[in-house]
Design an enzyme around this catalytic site. Structure first.
Site, PDB file in Angstrom:
ATOM      1  N   HIS A 224       0.874  -1.195   0.000  1.00 30.19           N
ATOM      2  CA  HIS A 224       0.000   0.000   0.000  1.00 30.19           C
ATOM      3  C   HIS A 224       0.906   1.240   0.000  1.00 30.19           C
ATOM      4  CE1 HIS A 224      -3.505   2.380   0.546  1.00 30.19           C
ATOM      5  NE2 HIS A 224      -3.754   2.190   1.825  1.00 30.19           N
ATOM      6  N   HIS A 267      -2.355  -2.696  -9.544  1.00 31.65           N
ATOM      7  CA  HIS A 267      -3.341  -2.031  -8.676  1.00 31.65           C
ATOM      8  C   HIS A 267      -4.568  -2.914  -8.532  1.00 31.65           C
ATOM      9  CE1 HIS A 267      -5.971   1.033  -6.977  1.00 31.65           C
ATOM     10  NE2 HIS A 267      -4.860   1.679  -6.669  1.00 31.65           N
ATOM     11  N   ASP A 324       2.381   5.292  -6.666  1.00 27.79           N
ATOM     12  CA  ASP A 324       3.662   5.225  -5.959  1.00 27.79           C
ATOM     13  C   ASP A 324       4.873   5.160  -6.880  1.00 27.79           C
ATOM     14  OD1 ASP A 324       2.658   5.244  -3.301  1.00 27.79           O
ATOM     15  OD2 ASP A 324       2.024   3.165  -3.535  1.00 27.79           O
TER      16      ASP A 324
HETATM   17  C1  LIG Z   1      -1.254   3.516  -2.903  1.00 29.93           C
HETATM   18  C2  LIG Z   1      -1.337   2.102  -3.235  1.00 29.93           C
HETATM   19  O1  LIG Z   1      -1.636   1.330  -2.384  1.00 29.93           O
HETATM   20  S1  LIG Z   1      -1.096   1.629  -4.823  1.00 29.93           S
HETATM   21  C3  LIG Z   1      -0.406  -0.032  -4.710  1.00 29.93           C
HETATM   22  C4  LIG Z   1       0.998   0.008  -4.191  1.00 29.93           C
HETATM   23  N1  LIG Z   1       1.612  -1.305  -4.138  1.00 29.93           N
HETATM   24  C5  LIG Z   1       2.563  -1.713  -4.994  1.00 29.93           C
HETATM   25  O2  LIG Z   1       2.993  -0.993  -5.868  1.00 29.93           O
HETATM   26  C6  LIG Z   1       3.119  -3.096  -4.756  1.00 29.93           C
HETATM   27  C7  LIG Z   1       3.254  -3.891  -6.039  1.00 29.93           C
HETATM   28  N2  LIG Z   1       1.969  -4.260  -6.565  1.00 29.93           N
HETATM   29  C8  LIG Z   1       1.261  -5.336  -6.068  1.00 29.93           C
HETATM   30  O3  LIG Z   1       1.720  -6.049  -5.176  1.00 29.93           O
HETATM   31  C9  LIG Z   1      -0.103  -5.620  -6.639  1.00 29.93           C
HETATM   32  O4  LIG Z   1      -0.195  -5.118  -7.930  1.00 29.93           O
HETATM   33  C10 LIG Z   1      -1.244  -5.059  -5.766  1.00 29.93           C
HETATM   34  C11 LIG Z   1      -1.238  -5.777  -4.419  1.00 29.93           C
HETATM   35  C12 LIG Z   1      -1.081  -3.574  -5.536  1.00 29.93           C
HETATM   36  C13 LIG Z   1      -2.581  -5.286  -6.437  1.00 29.93           C
HETATM   37  O5  LIG Z   1      -2.681  -6.566  -6.743  1.00 29.93           O
HETATM   38  P1  LIG Z   1      -4.025  -7.276  -7.307  1.00 29.93           P
HETATM   39  O6  LIG Z   1      -4.652  -6.540  -8.383  1.00 29.93           O
HETATM   40  O7  LIG Z   1      -4.849  -7.590  -6.176  1.00 29.93           O
HETATM   41  O8  LIG Z   1      -3.468  -8.489  -7.972  1.00 29.93           O
HETATM   42  P2  LIG Z   1      -2.565  -9.621  -7.403  1.00 29.93           P
HETATM   43  O9  LIG Z   1      -1.658  -9.194  -6.316  1.00 29.93           O
HETATM   44  O10 LIG Z   1      -3.473 -10.766  -7.107  1.00 29.93           O
HETATM   45  O11 LIG Z   1      -1.734  -9.871  -8.712  1.00 29.93           O
HETATM   46  C14 LIG Z   1      -2.175 -10.599  -9.821  1.00 29.93           C
HETATM   47  C15 LIG Z   1      -0.965 -11.266 -10.444  1.00 29.93           C
HETATM   48  O12 LIG Z   1      -0.097 -10.259 -10.959  1.00 29.93           O
HETATM   49  C16 LIG Z   1       1.137 -10.266 -10.269  1.00 29.93           C
HETATM   50  N3  LIG Z   1       1.520  -8.887  -9.970  1.00 29.93           N
HETATM   51  C17 LIG Z   1       0.703  -7.850  -9.693  1.00 29.93           C
HETATM   52  N4  LIG Z   1       1.438  -6.751  -9.482  1.00 29.93           N
HETATM   53  C18 LIG Z   1       2.718  -7.113  -9.622  1.00 29.93           C
HETATM   54  C19 LIG Z   1       3.944  -6.426  -9.511  1.00 29.93           C
HETATM   55  N5  LIG Z   1       3.988  -5.145  -9.211  1.00 29.93           N
HETATM   56  N6  LIG Z   1       5.096  -7.107  -9.718  1.00 29.93           N
HETATM   57  C20 LIG Z   1       5.082  -8.424 -10.034  1.00 29.93           C
HETATM   58  N7  LIG Z   1       3.947  -9.135 -10.138  1.00 29.93           N
HETATM   59  C21 LIG Z   1       2.778  -8.477  -9.949  1.00 29.93           C
HETATM   60  C22 LIG Z   1       0.874 -11.016  -8.973  1.00 29.93           C
HETATM   61  O13 LIG Z   1       2.036 -11.604  -8.456  1.00 29.93           O
HETATM   62  C23 LIG Z   1      -0.163 -12.024  -9.414  1.00 29.93           C
HETATM   63  O14 LIG Z   1       0.483 -13.082 -10.077  1.00 29.93           O
HETATM   64  P3  LIG Z   1      -0.038 -14.604  -9.914  1.00 29.93           P
HETATM   65  O15 LIG Z   1      -1.416 -14.596 -10.478  1.00 29.93           O
HETATM   66  O16 LIG Z   1       0.946 -15.396 -10.709  1.00 29.93           O
HETATM   67  O17 LIG Z   1      -0.002 -14.891  -8.452  1.00 29.93           O
HETATM   68  O1  LIG Z   2      -6.957   2.239  -3.752  1.00 25.86           O
HETATM   69  C1  LIG Z   2      -6.064   1.445  -3.452  1.00 25.86           C
HETATM   70  O2  LIG Z   2      -6.250   0.219  -3.294  1.00 25.86           O
HETATM   71  C2  LIG Z   2      -4.685   1.906  -3.248  1.00 25.86           C
HETATM   72  C3  LIG Z   2      -4.434   3.306  -3.716  1.00 25.86           C
HETATM   73  O3  LIG Z   2      -4.161   3.546  -4.866  1.00 25.86           O
HETATM   74  C4  LIG Z   2      -4.572   4.389  -2.761  1.00 25.86           C
HETATM   75  O4  LIG Z   2      -4.932   4.155  -1.592  1.00 25.86           O
HETATM   76  O5  LIG Z   2      -4.316   5.556  -3.119  1.00 25.86           O
END
Ligand SMILES: CC(=O)SCCNC(=O)CCNC(=O)[C@H](O)C(C)(C)COP(=O)(O)OP(=O)(O)OC[C@H]1O[C@@H](n2cnc3c(N)ncnc32)[C@H](O)[C@@H]1OP(=O)(O)O
Ligand SMILES: O=C([O-])CC(=O)C(=O)O
Length: 396
Positions: A224, A267, A324
């Site tokens: 996050h 995301h 981010d």
């Molecule tokens: C302000 C915020 O909170 S914005 C988000 C900030 N977080 C990040 O940047 C961390 C990196 N990103 C992630 O971990 C993810 O994209 C998340 C948790 C933000 C969202 O994920 P979701 O849409 O729920 O998808 P999920 O995590 O299930 O990913 C789906 C698939 O794509 C892959 N994937 C998604 N994002 C990434 C990534 N950044 N790098 C590598 N693989 C990824 C996952 O590993 C998963 O693969 P699998 O099906 O083989 O297990």
């Molecule tokens: O909405 C989300 O899941 C994460 C995000 O981009 C934020 O909190 O700004």
């Protein structure tokens, strides 16, 4: 069939748990709206105090209301003296997000409205939190470096004063405005993990500070708000490990092959570009030129392109950059240290958290407030669900 429903609900993806009037996301088209206004328009034409007013009150302020709101934010910048005493006794290695989270209940006990649950009192609590979060973050940063916290400069805007109290340098007008835009961009985002945490806590009728403490904790995680600092660490790693930009593709592939995340990409809601990331990308380029850090932009854009290409090749469509990805580089070029980047997210998101807490407490979007209480399926496998025999300690 039951199995299928369970898988879909992991992480509550796509499950609607409440109504809100505060913000809206169209994840397919990359649209973000705060109280009816597109994020691009707010970033261009609004200021953070005005946006915070909008989120809290549901409409843009008129001139007089804005002046008063800004004045209240300036007046709220004073921290209780004991907070500095506590900070001075903490180990200097304490993580700034942990210290911010610990500061929340310490601020609560000083709030004269703590136990007044009227809407007006909750707005006053929100104002104090929005005003004080930046001061707390800056104060801890200075204390951990053996420096005295700086007094607020009441002539400076909310954004400019934070940079001054953090770094001891008054920012130029362009930097102050850029930082103000960053605060607007991070202010709210519907039911993200930290906002949901805040709302869940106050659905028990706990006070605003209890909800906010949960929000800070949720924001700190790498998936996050913590991702902005992780992107910066990733960038520093690429800078040291990759000799030429052309090697970035192999670096990205290798990282994904190892099962590691490309931080700042992907995301839970956006399946296209996060609209905030476009604004931050342009800012990163502009600041890169201004500060001689264009190399960061070059590397980040390459990681972005290679990441998207690699995800698509692996059949993972729609993984683009999120808010981010470029924010860390932008903050670094403003003189903000890496471990202060997630606290900076919090000093903006506090406005959204408080707005959601008020909406939750007063049922402003969906009528009567209700306690959140989802279900979990029991999958414990011991000696049958209630078949265990309790043996005394001496017989185990
Ligand atoms: C302000 C915020 O909170 S914005 C988000 C900030 N977080 C990040 O940047 C961390 C990196 N990103 C992630 O971990 C993810 O994209 C998340 C948790 C933000 C969202 O994920 P979701 O849409 O729920 O998808 P999920 O995590 O299930 O990913 C789906 C698939 O794509 C892959 N994937 C998604 N994002 C990434 C990534 N950044 N790098 C590598 N693989 C990824 C996952 O590993 C998963 O693969 P699998 O099906 O083989 O297990
Ligand atoms: O909405 C989300 O899941 C994460 C995000 O981009 C934020 O909190 O700004």
């Amino acid at each position: 069939m039951a199995e299928e429903v369970r898988v879909k609900n992991i992480g509550l993806r796509g499950v609607t748990v409440a109504d809100t009037k505060i913000s809206y996301i169209d994840g397919e088209h990359g649209i973000l709206i705060y109280r009816g206004f597109r994020i691009e328009e707010l970033a261009e034409r609004s200021t953070f105090p005005e946006t915070a007013y909008l989120l809290l009150n549901g409409a843009l302020p008129n001139k007089q209301q804005l002046v008063q709101f800004e004045q209240e934010l300036v007046e709220g910048r004073q921290l209780p003296a004991y907070l500095y005493d506590v900070f001075k006794k903490l180990p200097r290695s304490s993580d700034p997000m942990d210290v911010l989270q610990a500061a929340v209940p310490l601020l609560a006990v000083n709030d004269p409205d703590l136990n007044d649950e009227s809407r007006e009192a909750n707005v006053r609590k929100a104002m104090r939190l929005i005003a004080r979060f930046p001061v707390v973050v800056a104060a801890w940063h200075r204390i951990r470096h053996g420096l005295e916290p700086l007094p607020s400069d009441d002539s400076l805007s909310h954004a400019a004063n934070f940079l001054w109290q953090l770094t001891g340098q008054k920012p130029d007008a362009e930097t102050a405005r850029d930082f103000d835009i960053c605060l607007i961009l991070h202010a709210d985002h519907t039911f993200n993990a930290s906002t949901f945490a805040c709302r869940e806590v106050v659905s028990t009728q706990a006070h605003m500070y209890a909800g906010v403490a949960a929000g800070v904790g949720a924001l700190s995680g790498s998936l996050h708000g913590g991702a902005n600092a992780r992107v910066m660490e990733m960038l520093q790693q690429v800078e040291s490990e990759v000799k030429a930009v052309d090697e970035v593709g192999a670096w990205v592939r290798d990282r994904i092959d190892r099962g590691e995340k490309i931080m700042g990409m992907g995301h839970a809601v956006y399946k296209t570009f996060d609209p905030r990331s476009k604004i931050l990308k342009e800012m990163s380029l502009r600041l890169g030129k201004k500060t001689g850090r264009e190399n960061w932009y070059r590397l980040l854009t390459r990681i972005e392109e290679e990441g998207i290409r690699e995800f698509e090749k692996r059949g993972k469509m729609g993984i683009k950059i999120n808010v981010d990805f470029y924010s860390g580089s932008v903050y670094a070029m403003m003189g903000i240290p890496v471990d202060i980047m997630t606290p900076v997210f919090a000093i903006s998101r506090i406005s959204g958290w408080c707005s959601h807490i008020i909406e939750e407490k007063f049922g402003e979007a969906q009528g009567k407030p209700a306690l959140y209480r989802p279900k979990a399926e029991y999958v414990g496998d011991y000696c049958g669900p209630i078949g265990c025999e309790f043996k005394p300690l001496t017989e185990r």
